[in-house]
Motif scaffolding. Structure first.
Motif, PDB file in Angstrom:
ATOM      1  N   SER A 142       0.846  -1.196   0.000  1.00 18.83           N
ATOM      2  CA  SER A 142       0.000   0.000   0.000  1.00 18.83           C
ATOM      3  C   SER A 142       0.879   1.243   0.000  1.00 18.83           C
ATOM      4  N   VAL A 143       0.429   2.252  -0.726  1.00 20.16           N
ATOM      5  CA  VAL A 143       1.133   3.540  -0.770  1.00 20.16           C
ATOM      6  C   VAL A 143       0.098   4.632  -0.529  1.00 20.16           C
ATOM      7  N   SER A 144       0.424   5.596   0.303  1.00 21.77           N
ATOM      8  CA  SER A 144      -0.529   6.666   0.605  1.00 21.77           C
ATOM      9  C   SER A 144      -0.879   7.434  -0.670  1.00 21.77           C
ATOM     10  N   SER A 145      -2.121   7.892  -0.752  1.00 16.93           N
ATOM     11  CA  SER A 145      -2.623   8.507  -1.980  1.00 16.93           C
ATOM     12  C   SER A 145      -1.817   9.735  -2.394  1.00 16.93           C
ATOM     13  N   GLN A 146      -1.282  10.472  -1.422  1.00 15.79           N
ATOM     14  CA  GLN A 146      -0.529  11.696  -1.737  1.00 15.79           C
ATOM     15  C   GLN A 146       0.843  11.411  -2.341  1.00 15.79           C
ATOM     16  N   HIS A 147       1.297  10.155  -2.272  1.00 16.03           N
ATOM     17  CA  HIS A 147       2.651   9.838  -2.724  1.00 16.03           C
ATOM     18  C   HIS A 147       2.670   8.819  -3.866  1.00 16.03           C
ATOM     19  N   ARG A 148       1.547   8.656  -4.531  1.00 14.74           N
ATOM     20  CA  ARG A 148       1.522   7.740  -5.663  1.00 14.74           C
ATOM     21  C   ARG A 148       2.082   8.411  -6.909  1.00 14.74           C
ATOM     22  N   GLY A 149       2.494   7.597  -7.858  1.00  7.61           N
ATOM     23  CA  GLY A 149       3.073   8.129  -9.087  1.00  7.61           C
ATOM     24  C   GLY A 149       4.540   8.470  -8.963  1.00  7.61           C
ATOM     25  N   GLN A 150       5.175   8.079  -7.860  1.00  9.04           N
ATOM     26  CA  GLN A 150       6.596   8.365  -7.644  1.00  9.04           C
ATOM     27  C   GLN A 150       7.464   7.109  -7.743  1.00  9.04           C
ATOM     28  N   GLY A 151       6.858   5.981  -8.087  1.00  7.60           N
ATOM     29  CA  GLY A 151       7.623   4.740  -8.194  1.00  7.60           C
ATOM     30  C   GLY A 151       7.800   4.006  -6.878  1.00  7.60           C
ATOM     31  N   ILE A 152       7.067   4.420  -5.840  1.00  6.57           N
ATOM     32  CA  ILE A 152       7.231   3.798  -4.523  1.00  6.57           C
ATOM     33  C   ILE A 152       6.738   2.359  -4.530  1.00  6.57           C
ATOM     34  N   ALA A 153       5.566   2.121  -5.118  1.00  5.06           N
ATOM     35  CA  ALA A 153       5.016   0.764  -5.142  1.00  5.06           C
ATOM     36  C   ALA A 153       5.952  -0.189  -5.876  1.00  5.06           C
ATOM     37  N   LYS A 154       6.476   0.245  -7.018  1.00  3.96           N
ATOM     38  CA  LYS A 154       7.407  -0.610  -7.764  1.00  3.96           C
ATOM     39  C   LYS A 154       8.662  -0.897  -6.950  1.00  3.96           C
ATOM     40  N   ALA A 155       9.154   0.112  -6.256  1.00  2.00           N
ATOM     41  CA  ALA A 155      10.357  -0.072  -5.447  1.00  2.00           C
ATOM     42  C   ALA A 155      10.103  -1.059  -4.310  1.00  2.00           C
ATOM     43  N   LEU A 156       8.931  -0.996  -3.717  1.00  2.00           N
ATOM     44  CA  LEU A 156       8.592  -1.926  -2.640  1.00  2.00           C
ATOM     45  C   LEU A 156       8.485  -3.353  -3.173  1.00  2.00           C
ATOM     46  N   VAL A 157       7.864  -3.524  -4.330  1.00  2.00           N
ATOM     47  CA  VAL A 157       7.748  -4.858  -4.924  1.00  2.00           C
ATOM     48  C   VAL A 157       9.133  -5.394  -5.280  1.00  2.00           C
ATOM     49  N   ARG A 158       9.974  -4.548  -5.850  1.00  2.00           N
ATOM     50  CA  ARG A 158      11.337  -4.983  -6.187  1.00  2.00           C
ATOM     51  C   ARG A 158      12.109  -5.395  -4.937  1.00  2.00           C
ATOM     52  N   THR A 159      11.836  -4.728  -3.828  1.00  2.00           N
ATOM     53  CA  THR A 159      12.487  -5.091  -2.569  1.00  2.00           C
ATOM     54  C   THR A 159      12.121  -6.510  -2.164  1.00  2.00           C
ATOM     55  N   VAL A 160      10.848  -6.860  -2.317  1.00  2.00           N
ATOM     56  CA  VAL A 160      10.401  -8.224  -2.006  1.00  2.00           C
ATOM     57  C   VAL A 160      11.031  -9.229  -2.967  1.00  2.00           C
ATOM     58  N   LEU A 161      11.051  -8.900  -4.258  1.00  2.00           N
ATOM     59  CA  LEU A 161      11.632  -9.808  -5.242  1.00  2.00           C
ATOM     60  C   LEU A 161      13.107 -10.070  -4.943  1.00  2.00           C
ATOM     61  N   GLN A 162      13.847  -9.029  -4.594  1.00  2.00           N
ATOM     62  CA  GLN A 162      15.267  -9.198  -4.294  1.00  2.00           C
ATOM     63  C   GLN A 162      15.466  -9.997  -3.013  1.00  2.00           C
ATOM     64  N   PHE A 163      14.637  -9.731  -2.014  1.00  2.00           N
ATOM     65  CA  PHE A 163      14.684 -10.460  -0.743  1.00  2.00           C
ATOM     66  C   PHE A 163      14.483 -11.957  -0.999  1.00  2.00           C
ATOM     67  N   ALA A 164      13.505 -12.295  -1.825  1.00  2.00           N
ATOM     68  CA  ALA A 164      13.226 -13.703  -2.122  1.00  2.00           C
ATOM     69  C   ALA A 164      14.339 -14.324  -2.957  1.00  2.00           C
ATOM     70  N   ARG A 165      14.834 -13.591  -3.935  1.00  2.00           N
ATOM     71  CA  ARG A 165      15.901 -14.096  -4.795  1.00  2.00           C
ATOM     72  C   ARG A 165      17.169 -14.378  -3.986  1.00  2.00           C
ATOM     73  N   ASP A 166      17.511 -13.469  -3.085  1.00  2.00           N
ATOM     74  CA  ASP A 166      18.715 -13.638  -2.271  1.00  2.00           C
ATOM     75  C   ASP A 166      18.650 -14.871  -1.371  1.00  2.00           C
ATOM     76  N   ARG A 167      17.440 -15.308  -1.054  1.00  2.00           N
ATOM     77  CA  ARG A 167      17.259 -16.462  -0.149  1.00  2.00           C
ATOM     78  C   ARG A 167      16.904 -17.736  -0.885  1.00  2.00           C
ATOM     79  N   GLY A 168      17.061 -17.710  -2.193  1.00  2.00           N
ATOM     80  CA  GLY A 168      16.903 -18.931  -2.973  1.00  2.00           C
ATOM     81  C   GLY A 168      15.478 -19.347  -3.268  1.00  2.00           C
ATOM     82  N   TYR A 169      14.532 -18.422  -3.188  1.00  2.00           N
ATOM     83  CA  TYR A 169      13.141 -18.772  -3.493  1.00  2.00           C
ATOM     84  C   TYR A 169      12.945 -18.866  -5.001  1.00  2.00           C
TER      85      TYR A 169
END
Length: 226
Positions: A142-169
Motif C-alpha cells: 500500500s502507498v498513501s494517496s498523496q505519494h503515488r506516481g513516484q515509483g514507490i510501489a514498484k520499489a517496494l515490490v522490487r524489494t520483495v523480489l530481491q529479498f526472495a531471490r537472495d534467499r533462494g526462493y
C-alpha cells in the motif's frame, strides 16, 4: 518529485503503517459501490423491488423510499468486504508485525519520505508450496494517496523480489482484489503472471469481487531449472 527510501519496519512505525494500510483499503469502497451498480442482479433489485411495492401498495412515495433504502444497503454491501478485511488483518498478522513477519523468516518494509511512512509491504514464506517450489508471498502492499506516481510501489515490490531471490526462493506469489486496478496494472507491468481467481467468502461472491492470484518466477530459479 519527493525522495523516499525503503527500510525495514521498526516498532515506532506501527501507527503510521496501520494508517497507510487502512486508508488504502477503504479507498476502494466507492469503486466497489460503482461496481455493484453495474451488476445485472443490482439492476433487477433496484427496479424489481420498488416496482413490486408500487404495484401492491399503489404508492409512489413508498417506491421512492424503497429505492433510497436499497441504495443504503448497497453502500453497506460495498463497504463491508473492505472493512472486514482491514479488521481481520489488524487482528492477525498486523497485530504484531515483528512477530508475524520479521520473526517468521519473512520481512516487512516501509517507504519513508519526509520522516513519514508513505508505503508498506510485507513478505512471508508460503507454508505449503507446490512440489519442487520454494515460494515467498507478498502481502499488504500500500502507498498513501498523496505519494503515488513516484515509483514507490514498484520499489517496494522490487524489494520483495530481491529479498526472495537472495534467499533462494523460486517464486513470489500474491493475491489482490479485482477492483484494485492500480495494483493489478502494476503487477502485470512488472512481469507477474495471473494464475487464477477466487472469492474470499459468500459476500465477495455476492458482490462479484474476486481475488486475482499472481506469480513471479524468479529468474535465478528459472536458470537453475534449465
Amino acid at each position: 518529485m519527493a525522495s523516499f527510501h525503503i527500510r525495514q519496519f521498526q516498532e515506532r512505525d506501527y501507527k503510521q503503517v496501520v494508517d497507510v494500510f487502512s486508508r488504502g483499503m477503504e479507498e476502494h469502497i466507492p469503486t466497489g459501490f460503482r461496481h455493484l451498480l453495474t451488476l445485472p442482479r443490482t439492476f433487477l433489485l433496484l427496479a424489481g423491488v420498488p416496482l413490486a411495492i408500487f404495484l401492491v401498495s399503489g404508492s409512489r412515495l413508498l417506491a421512492v423510499v424503497c429505492i433510497f433504502f436499497l441504495l443504503l444497503f448497497l453502500v453497506f454491501l460495498a463497504s463491508k468486504p473492505w472493512k472486514d478485511y482491514v479488521s481481520k488483518c489488524l487482528h492477525t498478522d498486523m497485530a504484531d508485525i515483528t512477530k508475524s513477519y520479521l520473526n517468521a523468516h519473512g520481512s516487512f518494509w516501509v517507504a519513508e519520505s519526509g520522516g513519514q511512512v508513505v508505503g508498506i509491504v510485507g513478505a512471508l514464506p508460503v507454508k505449503d508450496p507446490p512440489l519442487g517450489r520454494k515460494q515467498m508471498q507478498l502481502f499488504r502492499l500500500s502507498v498513501s494517496s498523496q505519494h503515488r506516481g513516484q515509483g514507490i510501489a514498484k520499489a517496494l515490490v522490487r524489494t520483495v523480489l530481491q529479498f526472495a531471490r537472495d534467499r533462494g526462493y523460486s517464486d513470489v506469489v500474491l493475491e489482490t482484489g479485482l477492483l484494485q486496478q492500480g495494483a493489478v496494472t502494476l503487477y502485470y507491468s512488472m512481469g507477474f503472471q495471473k494464475t487464477g481467481e477466487s472469492f474470499m467468502d459468500i459476500l465477495t461472491w455476492l458482490v462479484d469481487v474476486s481475488l486475482i492470484h499472481f506469480i513471479y518466477p524468479l529468474p535465478s530459479a528459472q536458470k537453475h531449472e534449465l
